[in-house]
Design a protein around this motif. Structure first.
Motif, short mmCIF file in Angstrom:
data_model
loop_
_atom_site.label_atom_id
_atom_site.label_comp_id
_atom_site.label_asym_id
_atom_site.label_seq_id
_atom_site.Cartn_x
_atom_site.Cartn_y
_atom_site.Cartn_z
N ARG A 95 0.73 -1.15 -0.07
CA ARG A 95 0.03 -0.01 0.16
C ARG A 95 0.91 1.33 0.04
NH1 ARG A 95 -5.58 -0.27 1.92
NH2 ARG A 95 -6.40 -2.47 1.55
N VAL A 96 0.39 2.38 -0.67
CA VAL A 96 1.12 3.50 -0.57
C VAL A 96 0.33 4.76 -0.23
CG1 VAL A 96 0.99 3.71 -3.13
CG2 VAL A 96 2.83 4.85 -1.90
N VAL A 97 0.94 5.55 0.54
CA VAL A 97 0.54 7.03 0.87
C VAL A 97 1.29 8.13 0.46
CG1 VAL A 97 -0.47 8.49 2.81
CG2 VAL A 97 -0.79 5.99 2.84
N LEU A 98 0.76 8.91 -0.46
CA LEU A 98 1.81 10.17 -0.87
C LEU A 98 1.27 11.08 -0.33
CD1 LEU A 98 2.29 8.77 -4.40
CD2 LEU A 98 4.12 8.73 -2.56
N ALA A 99 1.80 12.01 0.43
CA ALA A 99 1.16 13.24 1.28
C ALA A 99 2.00 14.29 0.77
CB ALA A 99 1.10 12.99 2.57
N ASP A 100 1.32 15.41 0.51
CA ASP A 100 2.03 16.89 0.07
C ASP A 100 3.00 16.72 -0.79
OD1 ASP A 100 0.22 18.42 2.24
OD2 ASP A 100 0.85 16.69 3.28
N THR A 101 2.84 16.03 -2.16
CA THR A 101 4.07 15.93 -2.82
C THR A 101 3.55 15.87 -4.19
OG1 THR A 101 5.88 14.51 -3.01
CG2 THR A 101 3.67 13.43 -2.93
N SER A 102 4.73 15.56 -5.25
CA SER A 102 4.05 15.65 -6.77
C SER A 102 4.86 14.61 -7.36
CB SER A 102 4.58 17.05 -7.13
OG SER A 102 4.57 17.14 -8.69
N ALA A 103 4.27 14.15 -8.30
CA ALA A 103 4.71 12.93 -9.18
C ALA A 103 5.42 13.78 -10.56
CB ALA A 103 3.78 12.15 -9.77
N ARG A 104 5.45 14.95 -10.57
CA ARG A 104 6.01 15.64 -11.63
C ARG A 104 7.67 16.23 -11.34
NH1 ARG A 104 2.17 19.17 -14.86
NH2 ARG A 104 0.25 17.91 -14.79
N ALA A 105 8.37 16.17 -12.31
CA ALA A 105 9.66 16.70 -12.23
C ALA A 105 9.73 18.20 -11.88
CB ALA A 105 10.79 16.33 -13.30
N ASP A 106 10.94 18.76 -11.33
CA ASP A 106 11.09 20.37 -11.51
C ASP A 106 11.01 20.88 -12.69
OD1 ASP A 106 10.92 20.44 -8.49
OD2 ASP A 106 13.02 20.50 -8.22
N ASP A 107 10.65 21.97 -12.82
CA ASP A 107 10.75 22.67 -14.23
C ASP A 107 12.13 23.38 -13.82
OD1 ASP A 107 10.41 25.12 -12.62
OD2 ASP A 107 8.55 25.43 -13.12
N GLU A 108 12.65 23.77 -15.03
CA GLU A 108 14.21 24.63 -15.18
C GLU A 108 14.14 25.46 -14.08
OE1 GLU A 108 15.51 25.64 -18.88
OE2 GLU A 108 14.86 23.85 -20.01
N GLU A 109 13.22 26.44 -13.90
CA GLU A 109 13.42 27.40 -13.10
C GLU A 109 13.62 26.90 -11.36
OE1 GLU A 109 11.06 31.31 -11.27
OE2 GLU A 109 10.36 30.45 -13.02
N LYS A 110 12.75 25.72 -11.01
CA LYS A 110 12.89 25.46 -9.89
C LYS A 110 14.11 24.58 -9.63
CE LYS A 110 11.12 24.06 -5.74
NZ LYS A 110 11.01 25.13 -4.69
N GLN A 111 14.58 23.85 -10.58
CA GLN A 111 15.96 23.05 -10.79
C GLN A 111 17.05 24.06 -10.39
OE1 GLN A 111 16.68 20.49 -13.92
NE2 GLN A 111 14.55 19.91 -14.27
#
Length: 235
Positions: A95-111
């Motif tokens: 089972r999996v619980v993903l909290a306050d997160t994202s499955a997306r990669a960072d965009d260039e600015e965030k990186q």
């Protein structure tokens, strides 16, 4: 889709905190008869070293898990790491619980921002990170997390920042997932807001639950509501 109720729960902490953030959840899960593993990631909570990548950290964690499938819980950076674990070894989890997160990669600015912060923390320490946390979190939550940030090493913080910046997009991992999934998110989370939790739930064929009144560290802002959702799903 498996309905196995695992006996072991792996809790993965947020950046730049430590396993101490899970104290209330650990107590509740253990009271329900579950075995809880809550490691300090490299450079945090007194742990040695620093992350080189989320992939390497996941491979190291897999060596520490029991042979039977475990429940997997990750919040924020812990969610990024949980997704990497699911990409590498989905059969190790039930089972999996993903909290306050994202499955997306960072965009260039965030990186770029993360890499600049990594350089800055090595040059001047984590004072600016503590100052940002004071502005971002409620006073009572900040009081809880400040000692955790202070205990992190500059090398550990920098390693985590660079590892997060380099992480891949994991939406395909969610599409392939064949496990029960719960996406939890604070109602007032502006860093990884409820729509991103909705995307996680939709892609992973799971459910989203919003924690009323909570911000990004929803387990600390609203521990009773967070624990109720966690126990209903895992215990």
């Amino acid at each position: 889709m498996t309905e196995l109720r695992p006996q072991t729960v792996l809790l993965l902490h947020a950046y730049p905190l430590s396993a101490a953030m899970w104290a209330a959840q650990k107590a509740a899960l253990e009271a329900a008869g579950l075995t809880v593993l809550a490691p300090n990631l490299p450079g945090f909570g007194g742990a040695d070293g620093a992350m080189t990548s989320l992939a390497d950290t996941a491979r190291d964690l897999l060596k520490t898990l029991p042979p039977e499938p475990a429940a997997l819980v990750g919040l924020s950076m812990g969610g990024y790491l949980a997704l990497e674990l699911l990409a590498q070894a989905p059969d190790r989890f039930a089972r999996v619980v993903l909290a306050d997160t994202s499955a997306r990669a960072d965009d260039e600015e965030k990186q770029k921002d993360r890499r600049e912060q990594a350089d800055r923390v090595l040059a001047e320490g984590q004072g600016f990170i503590i100052a940002a946390a004071r502005e971002e979190h409620r006073p009572e939550t900040f009081a809880r997390i400040r000692p955790m940030i202070e205990a992190a090493t500059p090398q550990g913080i920098a390693g985590a920042l660079r590892a997060m910046a380099a992480r891949p997009d994991q939406r395909a991992t969610l599409r392939r997932l064949k496990l029960p999934l719960l996406a939890l998110v604070g109602e007032q989370d502006t860093l990884t807001p409820p729509d991103l939790a909705g995307e996680i739930a939709e892609l992973g064929h799971g459910e989203r639950q919003i924690i009323p009144g909570a911000r990004h560290l929803s387990n600390l802002d609203a521990p009773e509501a967070f624990n109720a959702a966690l126990l209903a799903f895992l215990a």
